[in-house]
Design a protein around this motif. Structure first.
Motif, PDB file in Angstrom:
ATOM      1  N   TRP A 198       0.845  -1.201   0.000  1.00 49.63           N
ATOM      2  CA  TRP A 198       0.000   0.000   0.000  1.00 49.63           C
ATOM      3  C   TRP A 198       0.881   1.252   0.000  1.00 49.63           C
ATOM      4  O   TRP A 198       0.577   2.237  -0.680  1.00 49.63           O
ATOM      5  CB  TRP A 198      -0.895  -0.043   1.240  1.00 49.63           C
ATOM      6  CG  TRP A 198      -1.738   1.180   1.439  1.00 49.63           C
ATOM      7  CD1 TRP A 198      -2.913   1.466   0.814  1.00 49.63           C
ATOM      8  CD2 TRP A 198      -1.468   2.270   2.325  1.00 49.63           C
ATOM      9  NE1 TRP A 198      -3.387   2.674   1.265  1.00 49.63           N
ATOM     10  CE2 TRP A 198      -2.527   3.189   2.187  1.00 49.63           C
ATOM     11  CE3 TRP A 198      -0.443   2.562   3.230  1.00 49.63           C
ATOM     12  CZ2 TRP A 198      -2.588   4.374   2.911  1.00 49.63           C
ATOM     13  CZ3 TRP A 198      -0.507   3.743   3.949  1.00 49.63           C
ATOM     14  CH2 TRP A 198      -1.565   4.629   3.793  1.00 49.63           C
ATOM     15  N   VAL A 243      -6.495   2.038   4.288  1.00 54.43           N
ATOM     16  CA  VAL A 243      -5.734   0.864   3.842  1.00 54.43           C
ATOM     17  C   VAL A 243      -6.684  -0.245   3.406  1.00 54.43           C
ATOM     18  O   VAL A 243      -6.533  -0.826   2.323  1.00 54.43           O
ATOM     19  CB  VAL A 243      -4.792   0.367   4.968  1.00 54.43           C
ATOM     20  CG1 VAL A 243      -4.150  -0.947   4.576  1.00 54.43           C
ATOM     21  CG2 VAL A 243      -3.724   1.402   5.265  1.00 54.43           C
ATOM     22  N   SER A 247      -8.337   0.738   0.156  1.00 57.89           N
ATOM     23  CA  SER A 247      -7.433   0.664  -1.002  1.00 57.89           C
ATOM     24  C   SER A 247      -7.272  -0.765  -1.467  1.00 57.89           C
ATOM     25  O   SER A 247      -7.307  -1.064  -2.665  1.00 57.89           O
ATOM     26  CB  SER A 247      -6.039   1.189  -0.654  1.00 57.89           C
ATOM     27  OG  SER A 247      -6.110   2.403  -0.007  1.00 57.89           O
ATOM     28  N   VAL A 248      -7.063  -1.671  -0.485  1.00 50.83           N
ATOM     29  CA  VAL A 248      -6.863  -3.070  -0.849  1.00 50.83           C
ATOM     30  C   VAL A 248      -8.131  -3.625  -1.494  1.00 50.83           C
ATOM     31  O   VAL A 248      -8.085  -4.249  -2.562  1.00 50.83           O
ATOM     32  CB  VAL A 248      -6.464  -3.896   0.399  1.00 50.83           C
ATOM     33  CG1 VAL A 248      -6.438  -5.374   0.061  1.00 50.83           C
ATOM     34  CG2 VAL A 248      -5.113  -3.447   0.919  1.00 50.83           C
ATOM     35  N   TRP A 296      -2.962  -7.639  -5.325  1.00 55.90           N
ATOM     36  CA  TRP A 296      -4.002  -6.970  -4.518  1.00 55.90           C
ATOM     37  C   TRP A 296      -5.069  -7.966  -4.105  1.00 55.90           C
ATOM     38  O   TRP A 296      -5.568  -7.929  -2.970  1.00 55.90           O
ATOM     39  CB  TRP A 296      -4.648  -5.814  -5.289  1.00 55.90           C
ATOM     40  CG  TRP A 296      -3.801  -4.584  -5.364  1.00 55.90           C
ATOM     41  CD1 TRP A 296      -3.233  -4.059  -6.481  1.00 55.90           C
ATOM     42  CD2 TRP A 296      -3.422  -3.723  -4.289  1.00 55.90           C
ATOM     43  NE1 TRP A 296      -2.516  -2.935  -6.168  1.00 55.90           N
ATOM     44  CE2 TRP A 296      -2.615  -2.704  -4.822  1.00 55.90           C
ATOM     45  CE3 TRP A 296      -3.682  -3.727  -2.923  1.00 55.90           C
ATOM     46  CZ2 TRP A 296      -2.059  -1.691  -4.042  1.00 55.90           C
ATOM     47  CZ3 TRP A 296      -3.138  -2.722  -2.145  1.00 55.90           C
ATOM     48  CH2 TRP A 296      -2.336  -1.718  -2.704  1.00 55.90           C
TER      49      TRP A 296
END
Lengths: 328, 329
Positions: free
Chosen positions: A143, B77, B80-81, B301
C-alpha cells in the motif's frame, strides 16, 4: 468444571496406592514437560544469538568493529567492501521519524480511549486501533508504494520542502516517493497501535479515586492528565514507547518495499536509504560470496544487539512501574 | 502532522469538566465571596478558569483527532486493498492457479492459499502445546527465582525482529539442506510461541485460586487438577490467544523470504516436508510489489485482500470469543 468433579470422585480402597504412584508419575511428567518447554524458550534466545554470531564470524574477523563506521556496500568480487554505517543511519532516521510521530499520537489515542471517549465509543475505537496493528507488514508496504508514495511525492513532500526547506532533512523532492521519510511514516502506522493499546491499559490502571479527587478539587481533564495520570504512568508509557521502538528498529519487509534500497547517506529524508533489517531482507537471497552472506549476518548481529537493548530497557522500566503501582 | 496535542481544532465540545458550569451569569468573586447571594446560582467561570477549560478542550480535541486519524488510516488501507482487489476477486481466483502464459491477466492464487494454510497450521500445531506448557509452568510451577528469566526470555522472543528469526531458522534448517514449508512453519512457530505463552499465562492467572484449592481439598493430584480444572476453566482464553497468534503469524513475510521461496507456483502442494518450499501469499505479495507488471499487481491486490480479510476476521472472532468468555465468567 463438571469434568473435574468426575476426576475427583471417590476411589475404591484397592486402587488407592496404585492411584498414588500414578499421580506421582503424572505430576513429575507434567512438571518435566512444562519445564522443558520453558527452557526451550530460553534456549531459543541463546540459539538465535549464537546463530547470528556464528554466521557473522567471517565478516567480524575480516572487518572488526570498523564495519560499524564504514559506509560502502559493494558486494561485487573486485571490491567486496562492506560497512554498516549507511544502514545504521537509515535505521536511526526511520525509527526517529516513527517515534517522533507515534509517541505523541499513541499517547493521545490512549488518553482518548481511557479518559475521553464514552464507554460505547471506546468499545468500537479500541479494537479498530488494535486492528491497525494486525495489518500484515507486507500489505502495508505494498500500500505504501502504490498508494502512499505517489501522494507524498505529489503533495506532502513539496509542501514540507516549501515550508520547512531551510532544514536540511526536508530537501527537494526527488522523482520517486520512496525513501527514508515514507519508511518512517509506514513504521509510524505500525508503532502507533502498540503504544496506544499498552498506554491505554496503563492509564486505565491508574486509581480512579486519584482522578476523581483531582476532579473534585476543580481540575480540568487536562490538569487531571498532567497532574495525576501522567506522573503515575510515565514509566509505563516509556516502556510502551521502547517496545514500539523495538518494533520500528526491526521491521524489515514494509521498509524494504518503500525505502528504495539506497547505498549512500543522504541528509534529506526524501532520499532513499536502507536499514539494517531491510538490507538483510533485500539482499540475503541474492548474496553469493561467503563474505557477503557473512556481512549480512553481521548486520543481524548489530540489529540483535540494538533490539536487546531496546527490549531490556522496556522491561526494566516497566518493572519499576509495576513496583511503584504495587507500592501505592 | 496536525494532530499533535495542542494543535488540534478548537471546535469540539467535550462534556463539561468538573469545576463550575459555563452559564451566562456575570462573573462572581467566588464561592464564599460576599457578591454571591444565592449559593444555588450557577457558578460562572473566571477568566483564569475559562483559559484552563479552553486548554483542556484543546487537548481533548487533539486526542479525539488522533484517534480519528488512526481509524481513518485503517479505513483507507482496507479500502485501497478492497477497491484494487475487486477486479480480480471471484470464486475462480480462490480455486485456480496462475495463468498459463506469463504476464497474462486472470488466474488465481489457490496454490498460495493452500500453502499458507499448511505452513501456518503446522506452525500452530508446533507452537500451541509448547505455549500452553510454558504458560502452565509460569503459573503453576515457577517459583520466585525461576519465573522472571522465563518471562524475560518470552518478552525478548516477542520483541525479536522476524527477519532475525528467519535468519536463525535458515542457518538451522536450510543451510546444508533445502528450503521447505516445514522450515517456514518452525519460524512462524517461534513467532507464535511467546504470544500463546503469555496469553495462556494471563488467563491462567484469572482462574480463581478457590477452584485449585477445592480440587486440592478433594485430594486431587496436581496434574489432574491442571488437566481437569485449570485448563478447562481457561479454555476460551487460551483459544483466543492462539487465534490472535495465528493471525499475527499468517501475515509474517520476513522469515518466509529465506525459507519458502523456491517452489513451483503452478502446483497445489500439501507437503511441508518436500524438497522445496511451499507457495505462500506473503511472499507472493512481496515479489509482486517489487516487480513492475500490471497484471501481477492486480493478482497481488487480490491475494492481499484474501490475507487481510482472513486476518481481520480472525481478530474479530478472537475478540467475540473473549467477550463471551468474560461474560460467562
Amino acid at each position: 468444571m463438571i469434568g473435574s468433579i468426575r476426576l475427583a470422585g471417590p476411589r475404591t480402597a484397592g486402587s488407592r496406592s496404585r492411584g498414588r504412584s500414578a499421580d506421582r508419575i503424572g505430576d513429575a511428567v507434567m512438571y518435566g514437560l512444562c519445564l522443558l518447554a520453558a527452557l526451550l524458550a530460553v534456549a531459543a534466545i541463546v540459539a538465535i544469538a549464537y546463530q547470528m554470531i556464528h554466521g557473522a564470524s567471517a565478516s567480524i574477523s575480516h572487518f572488526g568493529l570498523g564495519f560499524l563506521g564504514h559506509a560502502t556496500w559493494r558486494p561485487n568480487p573486485p571490491f567486496e567492501s562492506f560497512g554498516a554505517a549507511t544502514f545504521l543511519y537509515g535505521t536511526a532516521i526511520t525509527s526517529a521519524i516513527a517515534m517522533l510521530l507515534s509517541v505523541p499520537l499513541g499517547i493521545s489515542i490512549a488518553v482518548y480511549l481511557a479518559m475521553v471517549a464514552p464507554r460505547r465509543v471506546r468499545g468500537v475505537i479500541g479494537p479498530l486501533v488494535e486492528m491497525l496493528a494486525a495489518i500484515p507488514s507486507v500489505i502495508l508496504g505494498f500500500w505504501g508504494i502504490i498508494v502512499l508514495a505517489p501522494f507524498l511525492q505529489a503533495h506532502l513532500e513539496p509542501f514540507l520542502h516549501s515550508v520547512l526547506g531551510f532544514l536540511p532533512f526536508f530537501g527537494p523532492t526527488p522523482t520517486t516517493g520512496t525513501g527514508l521519510f515514507i519508511a518512517g511514516l509506514i513504521l509510524t502506522i505500525m508503532v502507533v497501535p502498540i503504544i496506544a493499546s499498552i498506554s491505554r491499559d496503563i492509564f486505565l490502571s491508574v486509581p480512579r479515586e486519584l482522578q476523581e479527587g483531582a476532579t473534585a478539587l476543580g481540575a480540568t481533564r487536562w490538569e487531571v492528565l498532567r497532574g495525576v495520570v501522567l506522573p503515575i504512568s510515565a514509566s509505563g508509557v516509556a516502556a510502551a514507547s521502547f517496545l514500539g521502538l523495538g518494533r520500528a528498529l526491526g521491521e524489515a519487509i514494509a521498509v524494504t518495499q518503500v525505502i528504495g534500497a539506497g547505498n549512500a547517506i543522504h541528509g534529506s529524508w526524501f532520499q532513499t536509504g536502507d536499514t539494517l533489517a531491510s538490507r538483510i531482507a533485500d539482499q540475503f537471497a541474492g548474496a553469493t560470496s561467503k563474505l557477503d552472506i557473512s556481512s549480512l549476518f553481521y548486520l543481524g548481529v548489530i540489529l540483535l544487539a540494538i533490539e536487546l537493548v531496546a527490549n531490556i530497557s522496556a522491561q526494566l522500566i516497566s518493572r519499576g512501574f509495576e513496583r511503584r503501582v504495587a507500592a501505592r | 502532522m496536525t494532530d499533535l496535542p495542542g494543535s488540534g481544532p478548537e471546535t469540539s465540545d467535550p462534556p463539561p469538566t468538573g469545576a463550575g458550569s459555563t452559564g451566562e451569569e456575570p462573573p462572581s468573586t467566588g464561592l464564599f465571596g460576599t457578591d454571591v447571594t444565592d449559593p444555588f446560582d450557577p457558578l460562572a467561570p473566571s477568566d483564569h478558569l475559562r483559559r484552563r477549560q479552553f486548554v483542556s478542550r484543546l487537548f481533548t480535541a487533539g486526542q479525539t483527532t488522533a484517534a480519528a486519524l488512526a481509524v481513518a488510516v485503517l479505513g483507507v488501507v482496507v479500502y485501497s486493498v478492497a477497491a484494487r482487489a475487486a477486479s480480480v476477486l471471484s470464486i475462480g481466483f480462490l480455486t485456480s492457479g496462475p495463468p498459463t502464459t506469463l504476464n497474462a491477466p486472470g488466474g488465481g492464487v489457490a496454490p498460495e492459499i493452500v500453502g499458507t494454510i499448511v505452513i501456518v497450521a503446522l506452525g500452530a500445531v508446533i507452537a500451541t502445546p509448547m505455549g500452553i506448557l510454558i504458560g502452565l509452568y509460569l503459573t503453576e510451577f515457577a517459583g520466585r527465582r525461576s519465573g522472571p528469566p522465563i518471562r524475560l526470555a518470552l518478552d525478548l522472543l516477542n520483541g525479536m525482529p522476524s527477519i532475525l528469526i528467519g535468519l536463525f531458522v535458515f542457518g538451522l534448517l536450510v543451510v546444508g539442506h533445502h528450503q521447505s514449508g516445514f522450515a517456514a512453519s518452525v519460524a512462524l512457530a517461534i513467532i507464535m510461541l511467546p504470544l500463546i505463552a503469555r496469553g495462556t499465562q494471563e488467563v491462567l492467572l484469572l482462574v480463581p485460586v478457590s477452584l485449585r484449592e477445592a480440587a486440592q481439598a478433594l485430594g486431587v493430584s496436581r496434574w489432574r487438577t491442571v488437566l481437569g480444572v485449570v485448563l478447562p476453566a481457561a479454555r476460551s482464553g487460551i483459544l483466543t490467544s492462539t487465534v490472535l497468534a495465528v493471525a499475527r503469524a499468517a501475515g509474517e513475510t520476513a522469515p518466509l523470504i529465506f525459507l519458502s521461496t523456491i517452489y513451483n507456483p503452478n502446483i497445489v502442494s500439501l507437503n511441508p516436508f518436500s524438497h522445496e518450499g511451499l507457495p505462500n501469499i506473503p511472499f507472493y505479495i512481496f515479489t509482486a510489489s517489487e516487480a513492475d507488471e500490471a497484471s501481477g499487481f492486480a493478482r497481488a491486490w487480490g491475494a492481499a485482500f484474501v490475507l487481510l480479510a482472513a486476518i481481520l476476521l480472525a481478530n474479530i472472532a478472537a475478540r467475540a470469543l473473549n467477550r463471551r468468555s468474560s461474560l460467562s465468567r
